[in-house]
Motif scaffolding. Structure first.
Motif, PDB file in Angstrom:
ATOM      1  N   SER A   1       0.734  -1.387   0.067  1.00  0.00           N
ATOM      2  CA  SER A   1       0.069  -0.004  -0.017  1.00  0.00           C
ATOM      3  C   SER A   1       0.999   1.306  -0.079  1.00  0.00           C
ATOM      4  CB  SER A   1      -0.780  -0.007   1.160  1.00  0.00           C
ATOM      5  OG  SER A   1      -1.109   1.195   1.787  1.00  0.00           O
ATOM      6  N   GLU A   2       0.626   2.155  -0.695  1.00  0.00           N
ATOM      7  CA  GLU A   2       1.626   3.331  -1.072  1.00  0.00           C
ATOM      8  C   GLU A   2       1.459   4.110   0.099  1.00  0.00           C
ATOM      9  OE1 GLU A   2       0.938   5.942  -4.592  1.00  0.00           O
ATOM     10  OE2 GLU A   2       2.389   7.095  -3.915  1.00  0.00           O
ATOM     11  N   GLN A   3       0.332   4.332   0.833  1.00  0.00           N
ATOM     12  CA  GLN A   3       0.441   5.326   2.165  1.00  0.00           C
ATOM     13  C   GLN A   3       1.319   4.546   3.011  1.00  0.00           C
ATOM     14  OE1 GLN A   3      -3.546   6.606   3.096  1.00  0.00           O
ATOM     15  NE2 GLN A   3      -3.407   5.613   4.906  1.00  0.00           N
TER      16      GLN A   3
ATOM     17  N   HIS B   1       4.164   2.508   2.268  1.00  0.00           N
ATOM     18  CA  HIS B   1       5.530   1.981   1.643  1.00  0.00           C
ATOM     19  C   HIS B   1       5.828   3.175   0.796  1.00  0.00           C
ATOM     20  CE1 HIS B   1       5.143  -1.958   3.309  1.00  0.00           C
ATOM     21  NE2 HIS B   1       4.053  -1.982   3.226  1.00  0.00           N
ATOM     22  N   SER B   2       5.463   4.360   0.673  1.00  0.00           N
ATOM     23  CA  SER B   2       5.540   5.332  -0.301  1.00  0.00           C
ATOM     24  C   SER B   2       6.969   5.718  -0.570  1.00  0.00           C
ATOM     25  CB  SER B   2       4.970   6.636  -0.225  1.00  0.00           C
ATOM     26  OG  SER B   2       5.382   7.137   1.061  1.00  0.00           O
ATOM     27  N   SER B   3       7.658   5.774   0.809  1.00  0.00           N
ATOM     28  CA  SER B   3       9.473   6.268   0.526  1.00  0.00           C
ATOM     29  C   SER B   3      10.268   5.207   1.003  1.00  0.00           C
ATOM     30  CB  SER B   3       9.658   7.558   1.463  1.00  0.00           C
ATOM     31  OG  SER B   3       9.393   7.034   2.959  1.00  0.00           O
TER      32      SER B   3
ATOM     33  N   ASP C   1       5.913   8.684   7.330  1.00  0.00           N
ATOM     34  CA  ASP C   1       5.449   9.478   6.373  1.00  0.00           C
ATOM     35  C   ASP C   1       3.860   9.220   6.149  1.00  0.00           C
ATOM     36  OD1 ASP C   1       5.874   7.097   5.274  1.00  0.00           O
ATOM     37  OD2 ASP C   1       7.036   7.981   3.472  1.00  0.00           O
ATOM     38  N   ASN C   2       3.386   8.229   6.910  1.00  0.00           N
ATOM     39  CA  ASN C   2       1.789   7.921   6.924  1.00  0.00           C
ATOM     40  C   ASN C   2       0.938   8.931   8.083  1.00  0.00           C
ATOM     41  OD1 ASN C   2      -0.567   7.110   6.972  1.00  0.00           O
ATOM     42  ND2 ASN C   2      -0.083   4.695   7.406  1.00  0.00           N
TER      43      ASN C   2
END
Ligand code: NAD
Length: 370
Positions: free
Chosen positions: A35-37, A39-41, A223-224
């Motif tokens: 999920s990008e939220q 794992h984005s960075s 970053d979530n």
């Protein structure tokens, strides 16, 4: 053991994988949609190279049904986890948390040839209790109704009895307390518990349900902004920005260190509880105190602002009765909050600074509810 971990590349899952590596020769399979939220960075920890990773949602059973036969344990962690966000994105949360769980269990029922030997572990949440239990001025326990929007708008944050008289104190929540989820996220976690119970009743599989309090520690997505208040405070303290305390900072939570959670899960793999067990420390800590500890630990002088911000669906006080948990592990040995926060700050300080998204998340919430 052959173990499937759904959501295994998330915060708790990565710690659990590390623990299971240390404690046995397990065959580990992970289903995670990255999920990008969350794992984005982040790149995936190279330490996960020896697991079989299937990048898919749990709702996409065709991607993983071929691995289900022969499993000894399924640890179901995959979920969307933001309480406030769940109130604005209900269909996403139902799709991941409820429909995903249904597809997982239906696929197990079709493909696993010996379900009576299967143990399914669910990471449920303390959120399913809603406000939990309080004590009246007469000393008896009571389960209050959630606070109304009118009360919250008026800044009446503490829980009162129906006729407005105040309750003396929040009691630790026992597993048999009434269940009254106050958000779509919480309702979806309660639904997962029912789904698991019915699956096991029908198939003879065994289960364990762990109702986790607020888990914190290294590895929690910085970053979530939708989950994990420590990350929000850390990012803002590091950038010298104001730390806003919702509900004047008086809400309390039971913060449990991630290694204590995964040790509990790992120890229990061979002994299903077949009942829900709270996982927490039994010690409430105010959000105002958390903010101060993070700000002071980071250094600098970011202002701490007690505010009248609130979110519908949040609860005021939460801490666990850990009597049942103490039959499985010794919670006296759990990491105390001061030590845990210091470890967390050391870890977070070694990460790339993350942009704070908490103001955006709050604005999104306000747009939806006004
Ligand atoms: N962290 C806490 O404080 C806490 C408290 C109570 C309960 N829980 C429960 O523990 C579990 C793990 O939480 P976490 O803190 O590690 O969360 P997390 O967001 O860090 O990890 C969740 C993982 O699941 C994956 N995921 C999300 N939706 C998915 C889907 N539909 N299919 C497959 N993978 C999906 C994400 O990519 C992520 O890797 C969740 O079920 C959560 O409800 C956590």
């Amino acid at each position: 053991m052959k173990i499937l971990i759904t959501g295994g590349l998330g915060f708790i899952g990565q710690h659990l994988i590390g623990k299971l590596r240390d404690t046995g020769h397990h065959e580990l399979i992970v289903v995670d949609n990255l999920s990008e939220q969350v794992h984005s960075s982040k790149t995936i920890d190279p330490g996960t190279a020896d697991i079989s990773l299937i990048v898919a949602g749990v709702e996409d059973y065709l991607a993983y049904e071929h691995v289900l036969d022969g499993l000894d344990v399924v640890i179901h962690l995959a979920a969307q986890t933001g309480t406030g966000q769940s109130m604005c994105r209900t269909s996403d949360y139902v799709e991941s948390n409820v429909q995903g769980t249904a597809q997982l269990f239906d696929a197990l029922a079709r493909k696993h040839k010996n379900l009576e030997s299967l143990h399914v572990v669910l990471a449920s949440s303390r959120a399913i209790y809603g406000e939990g239990q309080y004590e009246t001025s007469m000393g008896s326990p009571v389960t209050p109704r959630p606070r109304s929007r009118t009360q919250l708008e008026a800044g009446q944050y503490e829980i009162t009895e129906a006729e407005g008289s105040s309750l003396t104190r929040a009691l630790p929540t026992i597993e048999s307390a009434s269940l009254d989820p106050g958000s779509l996220y919480a309702a979806s976690k309660l639904m997962q518990e029912y789904q698991l119970r019915y699956f096991c009743e029908m198939t003879g599989a065994e289960h364990s349900i762990f109702r986790l309090q607020n888990v914190y520690g290294p590895g929690q997505a910085l970053d979530n902004p939708y989950t994990g208040v420590l990350g929000v405070f850390f990012n803002r303290a590091r950038a010298g920005q104001e730390l806003y305390l919702f509900e004047q900072g008086g809400a309390t939570r039971d913060f449990v260190y991630v290694s204590d959670v995964v040790n509990t899960l790992a120890r229990n793999l061979g002994s299903p509880t077949n009942q829900p067990v709270n996982v927490g420390t039994g010690c409430p800590i105010s959000i105002g105190r958390v903010a101060k500890m993070i700000r002071d630990g980071v250094g600098g002088n970011a202002p701490i602002i007690p505010s009248n911000r609130y979110r519908i669906g949040d609860i005021r006080h939460a801490y666990a009765d850990v009597s049942k948990l103490n039959q499985l592990v010794d919670t006296q040995q759990f990491i105390d909050f001061e030590t845990g926060v210091a470890d967390y700050i050391t870890w977070a300080g070694n990460q790339e600074p993350a942009a704070d998204g908490s103001e955006r998340a709050y604005a999104e919430y306000l747009r939806f509810f006004q």
